[in-house]
Design a protein around this motif. Structure first.
Motif, PDB file in Angstrom:
ATOM      1  N   PHE A 198     -21.640  13.690  27.894  1.00 39.66           N
ATOM      2  CA  PHE A 198     -22.545  14.993  27.976  1.00 39.66           C
ATOM      3  C   PHE A 198     -22.223  15.860  26.702  1.00 39.66           C
ATOM      4  N   THR A 199     -23.185  16.631  26.425  1.00 39.13           N
ATOM      5  CA  THR A 199     -23.067  17.773  25.470  1.00 39.13           C
ATOM      6  C   THR A 199     -23.374  19.111  26.100  1.00 39.13           C
ATOM      7  N   ALA A 200     -22.739  20.110  25.346  1.00 40.86           N
ATOM      8  CA  ALA A 200     -22.871  21.489  25.881  1.00 40.86           C
ATOM      9  C   ALA A 200     -24.075  21.988  26.092  1.00 40.86           C
ATOM     10  N   GLU A 201     -25.013  21.556  25.204  1.00 35.92           N
ATOM     11  CA  GLU A 201     -26.441  21.799  25.449  1.00 35.92           C
ATOM     12  C   GLU A 201     -27.112  21.376  26.707  1.00 35.92           C
ATOM     13  N   GLN A 202     -26.656  20.120  26.906  1.00 37.25           N
ATOM     14  CA  GLN A 202     -27.205  19.273  28.034  1.00 37.25           C
ATOM     15  C   GLN A 202     -26.776  20.084  29.645  1.00 37.25           C
ATOM     16  N   LEU A 203     -25.501  20.588  29.340  1.00 36.54           N
ATOM     17  CA  LEU A 203     -25.150  21.268  30.493  1.00 36.54           C
ATOM     18  C   LEU A 203     -25.691  22.644  30.357  1.00 36.54           C
ATOM     19  N   LEU A 204     -25.943  23.337  29.559  1.00 38.00           N
ATOM     20  CA  LEU A 204     -26.388  24.701  29.433  1.00 38.00           C
ATOM     21  C   LEU A 204     -27.916  24.257  30.107  1.00 38.00           C
ATOM     22  N   ALA A 205     -28.512  23.353  29.668  1.00 41.85           N
ATOM     23  CA  ALA A 205     -29.979  22.903  30.091  1.00 41.85           C
ATOM     24  C   ALA A 205     -30.107  22.831  31.800  1.00 41.85           C
ATOM     25  N   GLY A 206     -28.798  22.742  32.369  1.00 45.14           N
ATOM     26  CA  GLY A 206     -28.865  22.449  33.691  1.00 45.14           C
ATOM     27  C   GLY A 206     -28.532  20.869  34.000  1.00 45.14           C
ATOM     28  N   ALA A 207     -28.025  20.216  33.337  1.00 48.62           N
ATOM     29  CA  ALA A 207     -27.597  19.095  33.553  1.00 48.62           C
ATOM     30  C   ALA A 207     -26.222  19.015  34.484  1.00 48.62           C
ATOM     31  N   VAL A 208     -26.267  18.105  35.611  1.00 45.99           N
ATOM     32  CA  VAL A 208     -25.275  18.031  36.804  1.00 45.99           C
ATOM     33  C   VAL A 208     -24.167  16.922  36.274  1.00 45.99           C
ATOM     34  N   LEU A 209     -23.214  17.317  36.717  1.00 46.90           N
ATOM     35  CA  LEU A 209     -22.038  16.219  36.183  1.00 46.90           C
ATOM     36  C   LEU A 209     -21.798  15.616  37.810  1.00 46.90           C
ATOM     37  N   PRO A 210     -21.801  14.107  37.713  1.00 47.30           N
ATOM     38  CA  PRO A 210     -21.778  13.390  38.784  1.00 47.30           C
ATOM     39  C   PRO A 210     -20.284  13.385  39.642  1.00 47.30           C
ATOM     40  N   ARG A 211     -20.483  13.185  40.936  1.00 48.75           N
ATOM     41  CA  ARG A 211     -19.618  12.949  41.536  1.00 48.75           C
ATOM     42  C   ARG A 211     -19.186  11.649  41.818  1.00 48.75           C
ATOM     43  N   ILE A 212     -17.865  11.268  41.390  1.00 49.22           N
ATOM     44  CA  ILE A 212     -17.217   9.910  41.145  1.00 49.22           C
ATOM     45  C   ILE A 212     -16.496   9.608  42.407  1.00 49.22           C
ATOM     46  N   HIS A 213     -16.683   8.307  42.828  1.00 50.18           N
ATOM     47  CA  HIS A 213     -15.832   7.794  43.839  1.00 50.18           C
ATOM     48  C   HIS A 213     -15.131   6.482  43.462  1.00 50.18           C
ATOM     49  N   CYS A 214     -13.747   6.476  43.018  1.00 47.12           N
ATOM     50  CA  CYS A 214     -13.113   5.569  42.152  1.00 47.12           C
ATOM     51  C   CYS A 214     -12.104   4.954  42.960  1.00 47.12           C
ATOM     52  N   TYR A 215     -12.019   3.620  43.236  1.00 51.31           N
ATOM     53  CA  TYR A 215     -11.054   3.114  44.048  1.00 51.31           C
ATOM     54  C   TYR A 215      -9.676   2.462  43.566  1.00 51.31           C
ATOM     55  N   CYS A 216      -8.827   2.350  43.867  1.00 51.73           N
ATOM     56  CA  CYS A 216      -7.575   1.868  43.318  1.00 51.73           C
ATOM     57  C   CYS A 216      -6.496   1.621  44.154  1.00 51.73           C
ATOM     58  N   PHE A 217      -5.552   0.880  43.780  1.00 50.55           N
ATOM     59  CA  PHE A 217      -4.205   0.529  44.673  1.00 50.55           C
ATOM     60  C   PHE A 217      -3.192   1.282  43.590  1.00 50.55           C
ATOM     61  N   GLU A 218      -2.494   2.152  44.633  1.00 48.10           N
ATOM     62  CA  GLU A 218      -1.425   2.726  44.418  1.00 48.10           C
ATOM     63  C   GLU A 218      -0.461   3.088  45.489  1.00 48.10           C
TER      64      GLU A 218
END
Length: 344
Positions: free
Chosen positions: A243-263
């Motif tokens: 993403f760019t700062a301009e995109q975020l200022l224009a209203g771009a929404v950052l996604p919610r990430i669901h990441c799986y792992c073994f720990e």
């Protein structure tokens, strides 16, 4: 194909109770005929349609065919019994298996949370123990959410999200057999307008999607699914600099990430994710999916893509330039396979 509901061991939801009960009964019979009391025997098994999947210990291997025949005799819904051989060691998440009893036709049909799935169990990844997790994630979506599924398999997250939650899903998998099954399941469940299938390397998929989103041809993701527990956190690097700062200022929404792992624990999960992203994830929620072995658990960490990672410079450009400083074990093979598929 045989039609049968998906079931699993006692760690799964209540819909699998009858399967666990049947497997316990079969195991008891096997024990009385083949082993002495000091030998551990399987007390439960997974099923996928008409196939029972065992993971026998070494001491039970000499009795594997008898065990298979007993399970087949005692469980009317089964037509095949297979045993896992070795571990999952390829980029397609498919393990070698031996048919112990019944037919070698492993093309199955099953239902899960109101959806129907058809696939060849020997050629794709499927885990009936995850049916509760499939439902948990899919039910957390809202109507018209836009979901990017980076390692979608045959669609156990993507199809329910589209069928039950009316989401739009961009679903990707590297395995051509999984992709073929996904195409069939999309048609089978009537969601061709909501599920958009891709057969690409996961990093290439994200770069392509971001390029399409910036161009306005694809809506931005509100959720991203990363169900590849062995390696998924290492693929988070692709989200740096998307993403760019301009995109975020224009209203771009950052996604919610669901990441799986073994720990081993939740602390290690957060630490691993933050190391790859090179950013903190203050809103992270870590969910224990299931225990695999002592000091090995399967977790799902959910978080909003951090602004610092999204705006990172010199990481991954929207045009698809790959980072040169990140190359984890096994990545080169996956990338090469992805490029070969892409050029077909």
């Amino acid at each position: 194909s045989s039609s049968s509901s998906s079931s699993s061991s006692s760690s799964s939801s209540s819909s699998s109770a009858s399967s666990s009960s049947s497997s316990s009964s079969s195991s008891s019979t096997t024990k009385s005929r083949t082993t002495s009391d000091h030998v551990d025997i399987p007390t439960s098994f997974e099923t996928a349609g008409h196939v029972a999947h065992l993971n026998l210990k070494d001491e039970m291997i000499p009795y594997r065919y008898l065990i298979g025949r007993v399970l087949l005799d005692k469980t009317p819904t089964l037509r095949s019994v297979v045993n896992k051989i070795g571990t999952i060691s390829n980029e397609f998440r498919v393990f070698d298996m031996e048919v112990l009893a019944g037919t070698s036709d492993l093309r199955v049909e099953l239902k899960e949370h109101g959806c129907t799935f058809r696939f060849d169990y020997s050629k794709v990844y499927w885990n009936s123990r995850l049916q509760t997790e499939h439902h948990r994630i899919a039910s957390s979506m809202r109507a018209n959410d836009v979901v990017g599924d980076m390692f979608c398999g045959i669609g156990p997250f993507a199809i329910p999200a589209a069928v039950n939650q009316h989401c739009h899903v961009y679903a990707n998998d590297l395995n051509p057999n999984s992709y073929a099954a996904l195409l069939g399941n999309i048609q089978l469940n009537g969601v061709a307008r909501r599920v958009h299938p891709y057969n690409m390397d996961a990093r290439a998929f994200v770069r392509h999607m971001r390029s399409e989103q910036v161009a306005g041809r694809v809506p931005a993701f509100t959720h991203v699914l990363m169900n590849l527990p062995k390696l998924a956190p290492e693929f988070l690097d692709v989200w740096r600099g998307t993403f760019t700062a301009e995109q975020l200022l224009a209203g771009a929404v950052l996604p919610r990430i669901h990441c799986y792992c073994f720990e081993a624990n939740t602390h290690d999960v957060v630490k691993r994710v933050e190391r790859v992203l090179q950013a903190k994830v203050p809103d992270a929620i870590v969910h224990l999916v299931r225990n695999i072995a002592p000091r090995k658990n399967m977790y799902c960490i959910s978080f909003t893509l951090p602004r610092d990672a999204a705006l990172a410079q010199g990481a991954t450009s929207l045009a698809g330039t790959k980072r040169k400083d990140v190359m984890d074990v096994g990545e080169s093979d996956v990338e090469v396979a992805g490029k070969r598929q892409k050029t077909k």
